[in-house]
Design an enzyme around this catalytic site. Sequence first.
Site, PDB file in Angstrom:
ATOM      1  N   LYS A 202      31.446 -23.747  41.120  1.00  0.00           N
ATOM      2  CA  LYS A 202      30.731 -22.618  41.674  1.00  0.00           C
ATOM      3  C   LYS A 202      30.259 -23.004  43.071  1.00  0.00           C
ATOM      4  CE  LYS A 202      26.571 -23.723  38.918  1.00  0.00           C
ATOM      5  NZ  LYS A 202      26.992 -24.641  37.843  1.00  0.00           N
TER       6      LYS A 202
ATOM      7  N   THR B 238      29.635 -21.402  28.309  1.00  0.00           N
ATOM      8  CA  THR B 238      28.820 -21.799  29.450  1.00  0.00           C
ATOM      9  C   THR B 238      29.328 -23.113  30.051  1.00  0.00           C
ATOM     10  OG1 THR B 238      26.867 -20.674  28.621  1.00  0.00           O
ATOM     11  CG2 THR B 238      26.480 -22.554  30.058  1.00  0.00           C
TER      12      THR B 238
ATOM     13  N   SER C  38      21.794 -31.533  39.829  1.00  0.00           N
ATOM     14  CA  SER C  38      21.758 -30.118  40.188  1.00  0.00           C
ATOM     15  C   SER C  38      20.349 -29.587  40.424  1.00  0.00           C
ATOM     16  CB  SER C  38      22.476 -29.319  39.110  1.00  0.00           C
ATOM     17  OG  SER C  38      22.685 -28.009  39.536  1.00  0.00           O
ATOM     18  N   HIS C  39      19.918 -28.636  39.593  1.00  0.00           N
ATOM     19  CA  HIS C  39      18.642 -27.955  39.810  1.00  0.00           C
ATOM     20  C   HIS C  39      17.467 -28.741  39.233  1.00  0.00           C
ATOM     21  CE1 HIS C  39      20.393 -27.001  35.976  1.00  0.00           C
ATOM     22  NE2 HIS C  39      19.193 -26.752  35.517  1.00  0.00           N
TER      23      HIS C  39
ATOM     24  N   ARG D 121      17.566 -21.289  25.291  1.00  0.00           N
ATOM     25  CA  ARG D 121      17.756 -20.166  26.207  1.00  0.00           C
ATOM     26  C   ARG D 121      18.017 -18.911  25.388  1.00  0.00           C
ATOM     27  NH1 ARG D 121      17.850 -23.050  30.716  1.00  0.00           N
ATOM     28  NH2 ARG D 121      19.365 -24.705  31.103  1.00  0.00           N
TER      29      ARG D 121
ATOM     30  N   ASP E 152      25.727 -25.640  44.404  1.00  0.00           N
ATOM     31  CA  ASP E 152      26.693 -24.768  43.740  1.00  0.00           C
ATOM     32  C   ASP E 152      26.078 -23.463  43.246  1.00  0.00           C
ATOM     33  OD1 ASP E 152      25.305 -26.010  41.716  1.00  0.00           O
ATOM     34  OD2 ASP E 152      27.075 -26.736  40.639  1.00  0.00           O
ATOM     35  N   ARG E 153      24.752 -23.367  43.234  1.00  0.00           N
ATOM     36  CA  ARG E 153      24.123 -22.119  42.779  1.00  0.00           C
ATOM     37  C   ARG E 153      23.670 -21.267  43.956  1.00  0.00           C
ATOM     38  NH1 ARG E 153      20.617 -23.064  37.347  1.00  0.00           N
ATOM     39  NH2 ARG E 153      22.078 -24.466  36.320  1.00  0.00           N
TER      40      ARG E 153
ATOM     41  N   ASP F 270      20.763 -24.476  45.150  1.00  0.00           N
ATOM     42  CA  ASP F 270      20.141 -25.507  44.312  1.00  0.00           C
ATOM     43  C   ASP F 270      20.391 -26.917  44.837  1.00  0.00           C
ATOM     44  OD1 ASP F 270      22.832 -25.676  43.667  1.00  0.00           O
ATOM     45  OD2 ASP F 270      22.438 -26.223  41.589  1.00  0.00           O
TER      46      ASP F 270
ATOM     47  N   ASP G 221      22.510 -29.326  44.287  1.00  0.00           N
ATOM     48  CA  ASP G 221      23.851 -29.766  44.700  1.00  0.00           C
ATOM     49  C   ASP G 221      24.673 -28.661  45.359  1.00  0.00           C
ATOM     50  OD1 ASP G 221      23.979 -28.459  42.236  1.00  0.00           O
ATOM     51  OD2 ASP G 221      25.804 -29.508  41.650  1.00  0.00           O
TER      52      ASP G 221
HETATM   53  C1  VG1 Z   1      23.122 -24.693  32.891  1.00  0.00           C
HETATM   54  C2  VG1 Z   1      23.575 -23.255  33.023  1.00  0.00           C
HETATM   55  C3  VG1 Z   1      25.090 -23.193  33.093  1.00  0.00           C
HETATM   56  C4  VG1 Z   1      25.578 -24.074  34.252  1.00  0.00           C
HETATM   57  C5  VG1 Z   1      25.040 -25.482  34.081  1.00  0.00           C
HETATM   58  C6  VG1 Z   1      25.404 -26.371  35.246  1.00  0.00           C
HETATM   59  O1  VG1 Z   1      23.631 -25.225  31.694  1.00  0.00           O
HETATM   60  O2  VG1 Z   1      23.095 -22.474  31.975  1.00  0.00           O
HETATM   61  O3  VG1 Z   1      25.484 -21.861  33.251  1.00  0.00           O
HETATM   62  O4  VG1 Z   1      26.980 -24.110  34.281  1.00  0.00           O
HETATM   63  O5  VG1 Z   1      23.619 -25.450  33.974  1.00  0.00           O
HETATM   64  O6  VG1 Z   1      24.944 -25.846  36.446  1.00  0.00           O
HETATM   65  P1  VG1 Z   1      22.758 -25.336  30.337  1.00  0.00           P
HETATM   66  O7  VG1 Z   1      23.644 -26.032  29.362  1.00  0.00           O
HETATM   67  O8  VG1 Z   1      21.520 -26.078  30.690  1.00  0.00           O
HETATM   68  O9  VG1 Z   1      22.445 -23.930  29.965  1.00  0.00           O
HETATM   69  V1  VG1 Z   1      24.430 -26.919  37.644  1.00  0.00           V
HETATM   70  O10 VG1 Z   1      24.115 -26.012  39.050  1.00  0.00           O
HETATM   71  O11 VG1 Z   1      23.184 -27.610  36.888  1.00  0.00           O
HETATM   72  O12 VG1 Z   1      25.729 -27.964  37.780  1.00  0.00           O
HETATM   73 CO    CO Z   2      24.052 -27.075  40.641  1.00  0.00          CO
END
Ligand code: VG1
Ligand code: CO
Length: 545
Positions: A378, A346, A114-115, A498, A283-284, A279, A281
């Site tokens: 998302k 979350t 992801s990010h 966080r 989804d954000r 982001d 992948d």
């Molecule tokens: C983070 C975000 C959460 C999101 C998750 C996956 O998780 O806070 O809201 O669903 O990333 O998003 P964490 O456990 O690091 O707070 V993605 O776009 O990374 O699949």
């Molecule tokens: Co993502």
Amino acid sequence: MMQINTIQTQAYADQKPGTSGLRKKVKAFQQAHYLANFVQSIFSSLDASDNKTLVIGGDGRYFNRDAIQIILKIAVANGFTDFIIGQGGLLSTPAASHLIRKYKTLGGLILSASHNPGGPDEDFGIKYNISNGGPAPEQYTDAFFAYSKTITEYKSADLPDIDLDNIGEQQIENINIRIIDPVDDYAELMRSLFDFNLLKQVISSGKLTLRFDAMHAITGPYATRILQDILGAPAGSVINEIPLEDFGGHHPDPNLAHAKELADLMFTPDAPDFAAASDGDGDRNMILGSNIFVTPSDSLAIIAANAHLVPGYASGISGVARSMPTSQAVDRVAAKMQLPCFETPTGWKFFGNLLDADKITLCGEESFGTGSNHVREKDGLWAVLFWLNIIAKKSQSVQQIVNEHWQEYGRDIYSRHDYEAVESDIANDIMDHLRNQLATLKAQSFGVYTVKYADEFSYTDPVDHSVSAQQGIRIGFEDGSRIIFRLSGTGTVGATLRIYVEKYEADASKHNQDPQNALAELIDLAEQFCEIKKRTGRIEPTVIT
Ligand code: VG1
Ligand code: CO
């Protein structure tokens, strides 16, 4: 007959999926049999099924292609016969979710962190999505982890490496591999939800100008096709549109810190009407207008309040949900519309049951995630199109839309402070320290704030009644303000704390405050409760969003 090999292996102790799949450094995934162990653990944990089809794709980060070749061999050895794979091994997370649903496959494997940054020294990830297109719920991920701890062997077929780059079908004995255009099905889905005629009219005529930053990640091809080729935005509207294995060395994280250039542009006279970023992948999403940044929590609320303007949602929505740390802005919209509103832990996997049971149509998270029942992930570009559709329909600027929303509902002033790569022991001590205060905090006053409740969030799924405990520490105040603490489940180095802070402001004359100022007292209180600065010697958060 294709030869199936049984390969001896040794279990790893650290393959526990987090908030969204298994995420580790690439180097960890490159350890002997590491990926194979996890993939075998997934397949060995799934119930027997006649459905032998899987979707496979990833965000194109370093190790994506190697991983797909390894996965295919293990999948074939485990009886899968049919595969749908995005060209070049690419699929955005929402597009993969859509393909699983559309082609009714057993599930899919999505390769992404992801990010998180990508490259040989950065991060990789893998997650399994089930037949509804959504991330595997905890019953599954717990089973994968349990299996991975005792695995001694896995199966791998003598399948040659597959050409991932040419669209079309490849048949090898009884194995059928379809390489598809990653964008086609997704673009068609978007066309079915949004008013593409109206959007094309305002965008191609230059009445509505936009900039989309794909951050050298997966949404490049999607945004280029939809925003430029189909809707007529001029070339250059989509920037950083070529997916790169290392995202150009940046964090593909659409927020004010990592998409700073785009955010800065929006506060200059050259700003287009609308800007967004996505982001790694896809989804954000981050939504910006000329002179305004829309928090993801507000974005969800505004999308819900205006859903009737968008064709795919014009017949009404059944309910909404938000993750616990997401601001209460959408709750106010739900109350006014007399809709059910759910608060989940979350992670997108907790929305799946609510969506499947049609208890909700829209949902979102403060972490730049928004989505609906159109898929079970998302969806960044979906949120962008939703906003564009609202803007086009209302003929208003982003700023006008947000200000009018606040006037009607009040503003939930919101900010998240992240402390990344904290030593795990210190982070765990902080959480224990917070837990120890919960029993005595209630009814205590701190300046103008009186504690109404202090607890650790536990969620009972309204559909299958499964319980997920320890989902974050909440301190709520009499005036509706909240401070929330939780440890991230997506990081790969140490622990990330966080801190989520929010405060409700009904008075419209106070709506245009800087959140850091408006929340200053609560931010100080958060430190008083958790002592992160004191215990780590840090002077400020790593990232503020
Ligand atoms: C983070 C975000 C959460 C999101 C998750 C996956 O998780 O806070 O809201 O669903 O990333 O998003 P964490 O456990 O690091 O707070 V993605 O776009 O990374 O699949
Ligand atoms: Co993502």
